[in-house]
Enzyme design. Structure first.
Site, PDB file in Angstrom:
ATOM      1  N   SER A  91     -16.935  36.210   2.413  1.00  0.00           N
ATOM      2  CA  SER A  91     -16.053  35.379   1.596  1.00  0.00           C
ATOM      3  C   SER A  91     -16.853  34.225   1.005  1.00  0.00           C
ATOM      4  CB  SER A  91     -14.893  34.837   2.444  1.00  0.00           C
ATOM      5  OG  SER A  91     -14.132  35.900   2.973  1.00  0.00           O
ATOM      6  N   LYS A 128     -20.414  43.322  -0.014  1.00  0.00           N
ATOM      7  CA  LYS A 128     -19.257  42.884  -0.796  1.00  0.00           C
ATOM      8  C   LYS A 128     -19.056  41.379  -0.644  1.00  0.00           C
ATOM      9  CE  LYS A 128     -16.915  47.346  -0.601  1.00  0.00           C
ATOM     10  NZ  LYS A 128     -15.697  48.091  -0.192  1.00  0.00           N
ATOM     11  N   CYS A 228      -1.198  51.634  -1.090  1.00  0.00           N
ATOM     12  CA  CYS A 228      -1.812  50.900   0.017  1.00  0.00           C
ATOM     13  C   CYS A 228      -1.653  51.676   1.317  1.00  0.00           C
ATOM     14  CB  CYS A 228      -1.155  49.519   0.144  1.00  0.00           C
ATOM     15  SG  CYS A 228      -1.749  48.584   1.573  1.00  0.00           S
ATOM     16  N   LEU A 231      -2.984  48.699   7.463  1.00  0.00           N
ATOM     17  CA  LEU A 231      -2.183  48.008   8.470  1.00  0.00           C
ATOM     18  C   LEU A 231      -3.047  46.894   9.040  1.00  0.00           C
ATOM     19  CD1 LEU A 231      -0.827  51.159  10.372  1.00  0.00           C
ATOM     20  CD2 LEU A 231       0.389  49.825   8.642  1.00  0.00           C
ATOM     21  N   ARG A 232      -2.391  45.847   9.556  1.00  0.00           N
ATOM     22  CA  ARG A 232      -3.149  44.723  10.100  1.00  0.00           C
ATOM     23  C   ARG A 232      -2.608  44.357  11.477  1.00  0.00           C
ATOM     24  NH1 ARG A 232      -6.141  39.974   8.033  1.00  0.00           N
ATOM     25  NH2 ARG A 232      -6.328  41.264   6.178  1.00  0.00           N
ATOM     26  N   CYS A 242       2.281  44.778   6.067  1.00  0.00           N
ATOM     27  CA  CYS A 242       1.915  44.206   4.773  1.00  0.00           C
ATOM     28  C   CYS A 242       1.313  42.829   5.033  1.00  0.00           C
ATOM     29  CB  CYS A 242       3.137  44.073   3.860  1.00  0.00           C
ATOM     30  SG  CYS A 242       2.798  43.232   2.285  1.00  0.00           S
ATOM     31  N   ASP A 539       9.130  17.058 -28.677  1.00  0.00           N
ATOM     32  CA  ASP A 539      10.352  17.856 -28.635  1.00  0.00           C
ATOM     33  C   ASP A 539      11.059  17.732 -27.285  1.00  0.00           C
ATOM     34  OD1 ASP A 539      12.135  20.098 -29.681  1.00  0.00           O
ATOM     35  OD2 ASP A 539      11.334  21.011 -27.863  1.00  0.00           O
TER      36      ASP A 539
END
Length: 569
Positions: A91, A128, A228, A231-232, A242, A539
């Site tokens: 990250s 990545k 998708c 699973l977590r 989710c 305006d």
């Protein structure tokens, strides 16, 4: 990292190493082929190498991955690789060390970069790099991240900013995949799309001859919920079907109460069966239906509204998405109540697209003090206002700075938009060379004390004046060739509109900047942006008072072109 830090979960509530392996074995037996250790930060667990080693022993598991902030990666990676780690995600939301320290509340940027290089040295391909793109913070680094893939076998994954508890999510911060892609293609038009698997969450691209590649995780603009297959399990043993969902099932509690393998499978199956088809609110997830609005902009007559009324309505679409709305069942399109659906959908398309352009900055003029109000207070950029105009004498004027005096040619005495007979004509720029061009313009709207106070406190009934005016300015810049008859239609690779409050004058101070690479300048685009932003402020505040004055609309600076640079001093 929140400013106040995070409250650590008691160790007794966390899954033990053996509980993690037990659950992993169960999932692999049921067909799971990839397990990723993520967080939080998984590499702070003292048993992480042992966990990877035991996962590697599971028959049928093909991939063991880790997502890390990278700070401890260089130290642990050789042991993790030996234990069986197959893939790495790091990250990294910025390539600027100061921004990095702002996000994570600690130093360590150089350690993360060392970790990336260490991973490539050890043969991870690609490494990545996950980058969450946030408007007003790092969207200006997108091209730098692409350039990062030139000499390194990395996959920079641009992730659309998603709503989570605690991240103070705001739609204005979200930069869509298509906006990022457009920006990148301006620099690298040869960018090519790569094939991807059906269940992939990423859309991958590559600049030819670059070692690495880029990808987009389109969680918000083009959600991939339908395909998708993830699973977590949280650190304390809760199953989430989710990532964004609130529903959780405690596998830890069932494990510790002695549930059998068959019972655990039934519990997991029931949870998966309750998975919703998409993760966000309809008002946000209708966004993919709007993607073509910018590419095929209608002319002004088609809107069926005045420009300002269109912006006011569409701002309320986002701001008041909890209010009643009509939904077209077959298409999922979202409409405002009390208006013709075709017109309202056209409006919604425009606002959701233009919401993705530009960002707000803190702006300070040293000549006065004021209460700063910004569309996004998460990060500030200080701009120094240009000083008052000085007269241009003769065929040149002077710019002064740091004791020097520079002569810059003034514009030609001849009008360029008329032919030999005095008739209006468009300038032929076909023979001009392409060059980088930019322009900055400004305007001031004097509101009076009452209207100023209502704008500052966001009490104007039509909505957030500064937010809507910013969008109007950005959209105005892009429509300049349609509004000014003899202007060329040119590609803008960046438009920025900022609005700040001048307490002393009870005024809104507007600054706009436009940038392009082409054969003609963007002065008119910058001026149009400032003008439309100023008119929108007028305006939205005219119901409070008509004693509003728009003044100081002017070009502040320009760069590029045959006539040289210009700057007010």
């Amino acid at each position: 990292m929140p400013e106040e830090g995070v409250q650590l979960t008691p160790k007794s509530e966390l899954l033990t190493t053996q509980e993690i392996i037990t659950l992993a074995r169960l999932f692999v037996k049921e067909g799971v082929e990839k397990i990723r250790l993520t967080g939080g930060e998984p590499l702070i667990r003292p048993d992480v190498v042992d966990i990877v080693g035991q996962l590697y022993e599971l028959e049928g598991l093909k991939t063991i991955a880790v997502t890390t902030n990278g700070i401890n990666l260089t130290r642990l990676l050789p042991r993790l690789k030996e234990a069986g780690l197959n893939a790495i995600n790091i990250s990294l939301d910025t390539l600027v060390p100061a921004k990095f320290e702002f996000i994570v509340r600690r130093k360590g940027f150089h350690k993360v970069m060392e970790g990336i290089h260490k991973a490539t040295e050890l043969g991870y391909h690609p490494v990545k790099v996950n980058c969450v793109v946030m408007r007003g913070f790092n969207e200006d680094e997108v091209l730098d991240f692409v350039d990062f893939t030139k000499d390194l076998p990395v996959d920079v994954r641009f992730i659309e900013y998603m709503p989570f508890d605690g991240n103070k999510w705001n739609f204005k911060k979200m930069v869509s995949y298509k906006e990022m892609l457009d920006t990148i293609k301006q620099r690298w038009p040869e960018l090519e799309k790569l094939p991807c698997e059906t269940s992939s969450t990423a859309k991958s691209y590559k600049v030819p001859h670059f070692q690495g590649q880029i990808s987009f995780i389109t969680s918000m603009s083009e959600h991939f919920c339908g395909s998708c297959n993830r699973l977590r399990i949280t650190a304390d043993g809760n199953l989430k079907v989710c990532l964004f969902g609130n529903s959780e099932v405690s596998l830890r509690d069932h494990l510790r109460s002695g549930a059998s393998e068959e019972e655990l499978i039934q519990i997991i199956g029931a949870a998966v069966g309750r998975k919703k088809k998409q993760h966000a609110e309809p008002a946000l997830m209708s966004f993919p239906l709007c993607q073509d609005g910018l590419q095929n902009p209608p002319n002004l007559k088609q809107w069926g509204h005045t420009f300002s009324h269109w912006l006011t309505l569409t701002a309320s679409l986002l701001k008041q998405k909890g209010k009643a709305s009509m939904k077209n069942k077959p298409t999922g399109q979202l409409f405002l109540p009390g208006s013709h659906p075709e017109k309202q959908w056209h409006v919604a398309t425009g606002i959701l697209q233009t919401q993705l352009r530009g960002y707000c900055v803190f702006q300070k003029d040293p000549s006065f003090t004021f209460d700063t109000k910004c569309l996004d207070a998460s990060v500030g950029q200080v701009l120094v206002d240009c000083q008052s105009e000085e007269a241009c004498s003769g065929s040149e004027f002077h710019t002064r700075g740091l004791g020097s005096c520079t002569k810059v040619p003034c514009a030609s005495d001849n009008l360029t938009h008329t032919d030999e007979e005095g008739r209006a004509t468009m300038v032929d720029v076909g023979g001009k060379p392409d060059s980088r061009r930019s322009a900055v313009a400004g305007a001031v709207v004097l509101l009076g004390e009452k209207a100023f106070r209502m704008v500052r406190e966001n009490q104007v009934k039509k909505g957030d004046v500064l937010a809507v005016a910013q969008i109007a300015g950005i959209q105005g810049a892009k429509l300049t060739s349609q509004l000014i008859p003899l202007c060329h239609n040119i590609p803008l690779y960046h438009v920025e509109v900022s609005l700040s409050l001048d307490e002393a004058r009870h005024a809104v101070v507007i600054r706009s900047s436009c940038h392009t690479w082409g054969r003609t300048g963007v002065e008119m685009e910058a001026l149009t942006a400032a003008s439309l932003a100023a008119l929108t402020v007028y305006d939205m505040c005219k119901a409070v008072t008509h004693d509003i004055v728009i003044q100081e609309l002017k070009l502040l600076s320009k760069t590029g072109g045959q006539r040289g640079d210009f700057s007010r001093v």
